[in-house]
Design a protein around this motif. Structure first.
Motif, PDB file in Angstrom:
ATOM      1  N   THR A 123       0.833  -1.203   0.000  1.00  0.00           N
ATOM      2  CA  THR A 123       0.000   0.000   0.000  1.00  0.00           C
ATOM      3  C   THR A 123       0.868   1.253   0.000  1.00  0.00           C
ATOM      4  OG1 THR A 123      -1.691  -1.202   1.239  1.00  0.00           O
ATOM      5  CG2 THR A 123      -1.879   1.180   1.179  1.00  0.00           C
ATOM      6  N   ILE A 124       1.919   1.259   0.786  1.00  0.00           N
ATOM      7  CA  ILE A 124       2.823   2.408   0.831  1.00  0.00           C
ATOM      8  C   ILE A 124       3.498   2.601  -0.529  1.00  0.00           C
ATOM      9  CG2 ILE A 124       5.019   3.199   1.802  1.00  0.00           C
ATOM     10  CD1 ILE A 124       4.019   2.069   4.507  1.00  0.00           C
ATOM     11  N   LEU A 125       3.914   1.517  -1.159  1.00  0.00           N
ATOM     12  CA  LEU A 125       4.517   1.605  -2.476  1.00  0.00           C
ATOM     13  C   LEU A 125       3.545   2.181  -3.506  1.00  0.00           C
ATOM     14  CD1 LEU A 125       6.992   0.991  -4.249  1.00  0.00           C
ATOM     15  CD2 LEU A 125       6.000  -1.265  -4.656  1.00  0.00           C
ATOM     16  N   VAL A 126       2.308   1.735  -3.462  1.00  0.00           N
ATOM     17  CA  VAL A 126       1.291   2.254  -4.378  1.00  0.00           C
ATOM     18  C   VAL A 126       1.049   3.744  -4.135  1.00  0.00           C
ATOM     19  CG1 VAL A 126      -1.161   2.111  -4.987  1.00  0.00           C
ATOM     20  CG2 VAL A 126       0.187   0.029  -4.783  1.00  0.00           C
ATOM     21  N   VAL A 127       0.993   4.148  -2.879  1.00  0.00           N
ATOM     22  CA  VAL A 127       0.784   5.559  -2.543  1.00  0.00           C
ATOM     23  C   VAL A 127       1.950   6.404  -3.053  1.00  0.00           C
ATOM     24  CG1 VAL A 127       0.628   7.195  -0.630  1.00  0.00           C
ATOM     25  CG2 VAL A 127      -0.720   5.114  -0.580  1.00  0.00           C
ATOM     26  N   LEU A 128       3.163   5.915  -2.893  1.00  0.00           N
ATOM     27  CA  LEU A 128       4.324   6.656  -3.384  1.00  0.00           C
ATOM     28  C   LEU A 128       4.323   6.762  -4.909  1.00  0.00           C
ATOM     29  CD1 LEU A 128       7.087   5.304  -0.973  1.00  0.00           C
ATOM     30  CD2 LEU A 128       5.992   7.557  -0.943  1.00  0.00           C
ATOM     31  N   ILE A 129       3.887   5.720  -5.579  1.00  0.00           N
ATOM     32  CA  ILE A 129       3.768   5.762  -7.041  1.00  0.00           C
ATOM     33  C   ILE A 129       2.712   6.792  -7.447  1.00  0.00           C
ATOM     34  CG2 ILE A 129       3.013   4.437  -9.071  1.00  0.00           C
ATOM     35  CD1 ILE A 129       4.419   2.001  -7.769  1.00  0.00           C
ATOM     36  N   ILE A 130       1.612   6.850  -6.719  1.00  0.00           N
ATOM     37  CA  ILE A 130       0.569   7.834  -7.021  1.00  0.00           C
ATOM     38  C   ILE A 130       1.086   9.248  -6.808  1.00  0.00           C
ATOM     39  CG2 ILE A 130      -1.687   8.705  -6.270  1.00  0.00           C
ATOM     40  CD1 ILE A 130      -2.470   5.759  -5.759  1.00  0.00           C
ATOM     41  N   TYR A 131       1.861   9.473  -5.744  1.00  0.00           N
ATOM     42  CA  TYR A 131       2.477  10.787  -5.540  1.00  0.00           C
ATOM     43  C   TYR A 131       3.401  11.132  -6.708  1.00  0.00           C
ATOM     44  CZ  TYR A 131       1.032  12.080  -0.807  1.00  0.00           C
ATOM     45  OH  TYR A 131       0.306  12.491   0.285  1.00  0.00           O
ATOM     46  N   ALA A 132       4.190  10.175  -7.173  1.00  0.00           N
ATOM     47  CA  ALA A 132       5.118  10.429  -8.277  1.00  0.00           C
ATOM     48  C   ALA A 132       4.370  10.763  -9.566  1.00  0.00           C
ATOM     49  CB  ALA A 132       6.023   9.220  -8.484  1.00  0.00           C
ATOM     50  N   VAL A 133       3.363   9.970  -9.895  1.00  0.00           N
ATOM     51  CA  VAL A 133       2.591  10.198 -11.122  1.00  0.00           C
ATOM     52  C   VAL A 133       1.850  11.544 -11.040  1.00  0.00           C
ATOM     53  CG1 VAL A 133       0.631   9.343 -12.480  1.00  0.00           C
ATOM     54  CG2 VAL A 133       2.388   7.764 -11.695  1.00  0.00           C
ATOM     55  N   SER A 134       1.267  11.839  -9.898  1.00  0.00           N
ATOM     56  CA  SER A 134       0.587  13.124  -9.726  1.00  0.00           C
ATOM     57  C   SER A 134       1.572  14.278  -9.886  1.00  0.00           C
ATOM     58  CB  SER A 134      -0.079  13.214  -8.356  1.00  0.00           C
ATOM     59  OG  SER A 134      -1.027  12.214  -8.194  1.00  0.00           O
ATOM     60  N   GLY A 135       2.768  14.130  -9.316  1.00  0.00           N
ATOM     61  CA  GLY A 135       3.783  15.160  -9.456  1.00  0.00           C
ATOM     62  C   GLY A 135       4.196  15.370 -10.898  1.00  0.00           C
ATOM     63  N   VAL A 136       4.371  14.284 -11.632  1.00  0.00           N
ATOM     64  CA  VAL A 136       4.747  14.395 -13.047  1.00  0.00           C
ATOM     65  C   VAL A 136       3.649  15.108 -13.833  1.00  0.00           C
ATOM     66  CG1 VAL A 136       5.168  13.061 -15.158  1.00  0.00           C
ATOM     67  CG2 VAL A 136       6.309  12.425 -13.039  1.00  0.00           C
ATOM     68  N   ILE A 137       2.405  14.747 -13.595  1.00  0.00           N
ATOM     69  CA  ILE A 137       1.294  15.365 -14.324  1.00  0.00           C
ATOM     70  C   ILE A 137       1.186  16.848 -13.976  1.00  0.00           C
ATOM     71  CG2 ILE A 137      -1.227  15.393 -14.539  1.00  0.00           C
ATOM     72  CD1 ILE A 137      -1.098  12.304 -14.208  1.00  0.00           C
ATOM     73  N   ILE A 138       1.270  17.182 -12.709  1.00  0.00           N
ATOM     74  CA  ILE A 138       1.175  18.583 -12.297  1.00  0.00           C
ATOM     75  C   ILE A 138       2.362  19.376 -12.839  1.00  0.00           C
ATOM     76  CG2 ILE A 138       1.236  20.137 -10.292  1.00  0.00           C
ATOM     77  CD1 ILE A 138      -0.287  17.823  -8.800  1.00  0.00           C
ATOM     78  N   GLY A 139       3.551  18.811 -12.769  1.00  0.00           N
ATOM     79  CA  GLY A 139       4.725  19.489 -13.313  1.00  0.00           C
ATOM     80  C   GLY A 139       4.644  19.686 -14.813  1.00  0.00           C
ATOM     81  N   PHE A 140       4.029  18.759 -15.516  1.00  0.00           N
ATOM     82  CA  PHE A 140       3.863  18.887 -16.962  1.00  0.00           C
ATOM     83  C   PHE A 140       2.831  19.952 -17.310  1.00  0.00           C
ATOM     84  CE2 PHE A 140       1.975  17.577 -21.030  1.00  0.00           C
ATOM     85  CZ  PHE A 140       3.114  17.614 -21.825  1.00  0.00           C
ATOM     86  N   ILE A 141       1.740  19.983 -16.552  1.00  0.00           N
ATOM     87  CA  ILE A 141       0.682  20.952 -16.825  1.00  0.00           C
ATOM     88  C   ILE A 141       1.091  22.364 -16.404  1.00  0.00           C
ATOM     89  CG2 ILE A 141      -1.673  21.635 -16.199  1.00  0.00           C
ATOM     90  CD1 ILE A 141      -2.336  18.644 -16.048  1.00  0.00           C
ATOM     91  N   LYS A 142       1.742  22.484 -15.262  1.00  0.00           N
ATOM     92  CA  LYS A 142       2.172  23.776 -14.720  1.00  0.00           C
ATOM     93  C   LYS A 142       3.690  23.794 -14.550  1.00  0.00           C
ATOM     94  CE  LYS A 142      -1.729  25.910 -13.986  1.00  0.00           C
ATOM     95  NZ  LYS A 142      -1.991  27.224 -14.496  1.00  0.00           N
ATOM     96  N   PRO A 143       4.451  23.981 -15.626  1.00  0.00           N
ATOM     97  CA  PRO A 143       5.911  23.877 -15.528  1.00  0.00           C
ATOM     98  C   PRO A 143       6.590  25.079 -14.868  1.00  0.00           C
ATOM     99  CG  PRO A 143       5.296  24.466 -17.744  1.00  0.00           C
ATOM    100  CD  PRO A 143       4.011  24.217 -16.991  1.00  0.00           C
ATOM    101  N   ILE A 144       5.886  26.185 -14.731  1.00  0.00           N
ATOM    102  CA  ILE A 144       6.483  27.372 -14.131  1.00  0.00           C
ATOM    103  C   ILE A 144       6.256  27.329 -12.619  1.00  0.00           C
ATOM    104  CG2 ILE A 144       6.493  29.897 -14.150  1.00  0.00           C
ATOM    105  CD1 ILE A 144       7.256  28.645 -16.835  1.00  0.00           C
TER     106      ILE A 144
END
Length: 119
Positions: free
Chosen positions: A43-64
């Motif tokens: 569960t912790i591994l899945v949560v960390l993967i979700i944080y990583a994917v969310s971070g990538v998506i947010i960083g891609f959408i809002k790069p500044i």
């Protein structure tokens, strides 16, 4: 009020809501659930993967200024984890705390690096 400023505030609110959902349904579930150590680790591994994917998506959408989104994304999960560590301290929860920060940070940086530079 500038429309760009309004968009910025809305994006912070949206990222905070995403972080709250991950924190409540992910971090809260991973530390407060009754299960074996293996189930918690998965569960912790899945949560960390979700944080990583969310971070990538947010960083891609809002790069500044992506690092301004780091607290919005991770604060709820970190606060829930702090409350649980206060109740029952385990060094592994401190590692989990640090991993949430690191993985969110690198997810945001990775997402913002995907933007193509115009020549």
């Amino acid at each position: 009020m500038n429309t760009n400023n309004k968009k910025s505030k809305v994006s912070y609110i949206v990222v905070f809501i995403i972080g709250t959902l991950i924190g409540f349904f992910g971090v809260f579930n991973s530390v407060f659930s009754d299960g074996s150590t293996y189930e918690r680790a998965v569960t912790i591994l899945v949560v960390l993967i979700i944080y990583a994917v969310s971070g990538v998506i947010i960083g891609f959408i809002k790069p500044i200024k992506t690092m301004l989104y780091l607290p919005c994304l991770s604060i709820t999960g970190l606060v829930l984890l702090l409350f649980y560590m206060y109740k029952e301290f385990n060094i592994l929860y401190l590692v989990y705390f640090i991993l949430i920060l690191i993985i969110s940070y690198f997810g945001l940086k990775t997402g913002s690096s995907f933007i193509r530079h115009k020549k």
